[in-house]
Write a protein that holds these residues in place. Sequence first.
Motif, PDB file in Angstrom:
ATOM      1  N   GLN A  98    -106.577  15.140 147.887  1.00  0.00           N
ATOM      2  CA  GLN A  98    -107.563  15.432 148.909  1.00  0.00           C
ATOM      3  C   GLN A  98    -108.668  14.391 148.937  1.00  0.00           C
ATOM      4  OE1 GLN A  98    -108.891  19.326 147.741  1.00  0.00           O
ATOM      5  NE2 GLN A  98    -107.193  20.336 148.762  1.00  0.00           N
ATOM      6  N   LEU A  99    -109.252  14.248 150.124  1.00  0.00           N
ATOM      7  CA  LEU A  99    -110.459  13.451 150.325  1.00  0.00           C
ATOM      8  C   LEU A  99    -111.519  14.382 150.901  1.00  0.00           C
ATOM      9  CD1 LEU A  99    -109.114  10.198 152.041  1.00  0.00           C
ATOM     10  CD2 LEU A  99    -109.946  10.425 149.711  1.00  0.00           C
ATOM     11  N   PRO A 100    -112.794  14.047 150.764  1.00  0.00           N
ATOM     12  CA  PRO A 100    -113.826  14.867 151.405  1.00  0.00           C
ATOM     13  C   PRO A 100    -113.607  14.915 152.925  1.00  0.00           C
ATOM     14  CG  PRO A 100    -114.809  13.284 149.893  1.00  0.00           C
ATOM     15  CD  PRO A 100    -113.351  12.962 149.987  1.00  0.00           C
ATOM     16  N   GLN A 101    -113.915  16.057 153.535  1.00  0.00           N
ATOM     17  CA  GLN A 101    -113.713  16.242 154.980  1.00  0.00           C
ATOM     18  C   GLN A 101    -114.447  15.186 155.804  1.00  0.00           C
ATOM     19  OE1 GLN A 101    -111.984  18.357 156.918  1.00  0.00           O
ATOM     20  NE2 GLN A 101    -110.997  19.442 155.242  1.00  0.00           N
ATOM     21  N   SER A 102    -115.639  14.803 155.360  1.00  0.00           N
ATOM     22  CA  SER A 102    -116.460  13.876 156.139  1.00  0.00           C
ATOM     23  C   SER A 102    -116.115  12.406 155.875  1.00  0.00           C
ATOM     24  CB  SER A 102    -117.935  14.114 155.823  1.00  0.00           C
ATOM     25  OG  SER A 102    -118.176  13.875 154.443  1.00  0.00           O
ATOM     26  N   ALA A 103    -115.088  12.140 155.083  1.00  0.00           N
ATOM     27  CA  ALA A 103    -114.772  10.764 154.694  1.00  0.00           C
ATOM     28  C   ALA A 103    -114.203   9.937 155.846  1.00  0.00           C
ATOM     29  CB  ALA A 103    -113.788  10.758 153.527  1.00  0.00           C
ATOM     30  N   LEU A 104    -113.352  10.538 156.661  1.00  0.00           N
ATOM     31  CA  LEU A 104    -112.708   9.817 157.756  1.00  0.00           C
ATOM     32  C   LEU A 104    -112.875  10.588 159.064  1.00  0.00           C
ATOM     33  CD1 LEU A 104    -109.337   8.831 156.039  1.00  0.00           C
ATOM     34  CD2 LEU A 104    -111.298   7.356 156.435  1.00  0.00           C
ATOM     35  N   HIS A 105    -113.228   9.844 160.110  1.00  0.00           N
ATOM     36  CA  HIS A 105    -113.347  10.433 161.446  1.00  0.00           C
ATOM     37  C   HIS A 105    -112.422   9.681 162.386  1.00  0.00           C
ATOM     38  CE1 HIS A 105    -116.761  12.878 160.272  1.00  0.00           C
ATOM     39  NE2 HIS A 105    -117.273  11.805 159.671  1.00  0.00           N
ATOM     40  N   ARG A 106    -111.921  10.383 163.367  1.00  0.00           N
ATOM     41  CA  ARG A 106    -111.018   9.784 164.356  1.00  0.00           C
ATOM     42  C   ARG A 106    -111.662   8.519 164.944  1.00  0.00           C
ATOM     43  NH1 ARG A 106    -106.715  12.096 166.911  1.00  0.00           N
ATOM     44  NH2 ARG A 106    -106.099  11.074 168.829  1.00  0.00           N
ATOM     45  N   GLY A 107    -110.916   7.417 164.907  1.00  0.00           N
ATOM     46  CA  GLY A 107    -111.393   6.152 165.445  1.00  0.00           C
ATOM     47  C   GLY A 107    -112.020   5.228 164.419  1.00  0.00           C
ATOM     48  N   ASP A 108    -112.249   5.701 163.191  1.00  0.00           N
ATOM     49  CA  ASP A 108    -112.806   4.836 162.151  1.00  0.00           C
ATOM     50  C   ASP A 108    -111.830   3.709 161.841  1.00  0.00           C
ATOM     51  OD1 ASP A 108    -115.095   6.340 161.861  1.00  0.00           O
ATOM     52  OD2 ASP A 108    -114.542   7.219 159.939  1.00  0.00           O
ATOM     53  N   LEU A 126    -100.383   6.631 150.252  1.00  0.00           N
ATOM     54  CA  LEU A 126    -101.726   6.072 150.243  1.00  0.00           C
ATOM     55  C   LEU A 126    -102.285   6.149 148.830  1.00  0.00           C
ATOM     56  CD1 LEU A 126    -104.471   6.880 152.782  1.00  0.00           C
ATOM     57  CD2 LEU A 126    -104.927   7.234 150.387  1.00  0.00           C
ATOM     58  N   THR A 127    -102.733   5.024 148.280  1.00  0.00           N
ATOM     59  CA  THR A 127    -103.337   5.031 146.948  1.00  0.00           C
ATOM     60  C   THR A 127    -104.852   4.847 147.021  1.00  0.00           C
ATOM     61  OG1 THR A 127    -102.916   2.671 146.679  1.00  0.00           O
ATOM     62  CG2 THR A 127    -101.283   4.193 145.764  1.00  0.00           C
ATOM     63  N   GLN A 128    -105.311   4.113 148.037  1.00  0.00           N
ATOM     64  CA  GLN A 128    -106.742   3.906 148.205  1.00  0.00           C
ATOM     65  C   GLN A 128    -107.016   3.589 149.657  1.00  0.00           C
ATOM     66  OE1 GLN A 128    -108.499   0.482 146.289  1.00  0.00           O
ATOM     67  NE2 GLN A 128    -110.462   1.521 146.055  1.00  0.00           N
ATOM     68  N   VAL A 129    -108.149   4.048 150.151  1.00  0.00           N
ATOM     69  CA  VAL A 129    -108.557   3.752 151.524  1.00  0.00           C
ATOM     70  C   VAL A 129    -110.013   3.303 151.510  1.00  0.00           C
ATOM     71  CG1 VAL A 129    -109.135   6.172 152.021  1.00  0.00           C
ATOM     72  CG2 VAL A 129    -108.700   4.634 153.899  1.00  0.00           C
ATOM     73  N   VAL A 130    -110.299   2.274 152.299  1.00  0.00           N
ATOM     74  CA  VAL A 130    -111.675   1.823 152.487  1.00  0.00           C
ATOM     75  C   VAL A 130    -112.004   2.061 153.954  1.00  0.00           C
ATOM     76  CG1 VAL A 130    -113.277  -0.124 152.428  1.00  0.00           C
ATOM     77  CG2 VAL A 130    -111.485   0.072 150.692  1.00  0.00           C
ATOM     78  N   ASN A 131    -112.994   2.911 154.185  1.00  0.00           N
ATOM     79  CA  ASN A 131    -113.456   3.151 155.545  1.00  0.00           C
ATOM     80  C   ASN A 131    -114.345   1.968 155.913  1.00  0.00           C
ATOM     81  OD1 ASN A 131    -114.695   3.993 157.907  1.00  0.00           O
ATOM     82  ND2 ASN A 131    -114.812   6.134 157.260  1.00  0.00           N
ATOM     83  N   LEU A 132    -113.822   1.044 156.715  1.00  0.00           N
ATOM     84  CA  LEU A 132    -114.557  -0.174 157.069  1.00  0.00           C
ATOM     85  C   LEU A 132    -115.721   0.123 158.010  1.00  0.00           C
ATOM     86  CD1 LEU A 132    -111.528  -2.601 157.487  1.00  0.00           C
ATOM     87  CD2 LEU A 132    -113.087  -2.418 155.541  1.00  0.00           C
ATOM     88  N   THR A 133    -115.702   1.277 158.671  1.00  0.00           N
ATOM     89  CA  THR A 133    -116.811   1.672 159.533  1.00  0.00           C
ATOM     90  C   THR A 133    -118.036   2.006 158.700  1.00  0.00           C
ATOM     91  OG1 THR A 133    -115.214   2.550 161.128  1.00  0.00           O
ATOM     92  CG2 THR A 133    -117.497   3.274 161.368  1.00  0.00           C
ATOM     93  N   THR A 134    -117.832   2.719 157.581  1.00  0.00           N
ATOM     94  CA  THR A 134    -118.956   3.118 156.713  1.00  0.00           C
ATOM     95  C   THR A 134    -118.999   2.308 155.419  1.00  0.00           C
ATOM     96  OG1 THR A 134    -117.640   4.818 155.606  1.00  0.00           O
ATOM     97  CG2 THR A 134    -118.876   5.481 157.576  1.00  0.00           C
ATOM     98  N   MET A 135    -117.995   1.452 155.186  1.00  0.00           N
ATOM     99  CA  MET A 135    -117.848   0.655 153.960  1.00  0.00           C
ATOM    100  C   MET A 135    -117.760   1.538 152.715  1.00  0.00           C
ATOM    101  SD  MET A 135    -117.410  -2.257 155.118  1.00  0.00           S
ATOM    102  CE  MET A 135    -117.267  -3.145 153.598  1.00  0.00           C
TER     103      MET A 135
END
Length: 173
Positions: A98-108, A126-135
């Motif tokens: 699991q990831l926190p609910q607020s970690a990824l938003h549609r379009g990030d 998936l082993t790791q994700v970097v949200n480039l929108t929020t870094m």
Amino acid sequence: MDDTELHRERILRHVSPIITGRFVGYQASYTREVSVGRPLAIFVFLTAGIAQLVASLLRMRPARRSLKDLRKGPEFLVTPVRLRDDLGQTYEIEMHGQLPQSALHRGDLVQVRTEPQRDRTLPVRLTQVVNLTTMQPLTPRIPTRWSHLGPAMLLQAAAGLVVAGVVLAALLR
């Protein structure tokens, strides 16, 4: 050809270890079980049983789990995740845990590190994700075989191994 066939989105399997694209969304989650190998389960079960026997002689009541429960293994959440690259192609990958609910938003905009699974028919994991929108770097967490066995059972197994070693050393003298 009916109308649904004309507009069906084509989902691709990605083979590269890194995917960069827009987060489309999560699909329906389900659970998958991790099995514990028979030799490991039997070893932990028997050595913990020795400690539980000693504890029962001392009138302690340790928790007793069956071999079937140990073999079953932990369950973890599997969530298919969809990404769309700059060319408009949609990719499906599996997120275990699991990831926190607020970690990824549609379009990030995200960059995902993946690895192939043992079963080649399944999408990459998936082993790791970097949200480039929020870094924000994110890593999903799943239960392991060791967390499933639990510290109490592992301590009992260690104590049972020590008792068996002492008894075996005394017999060999």
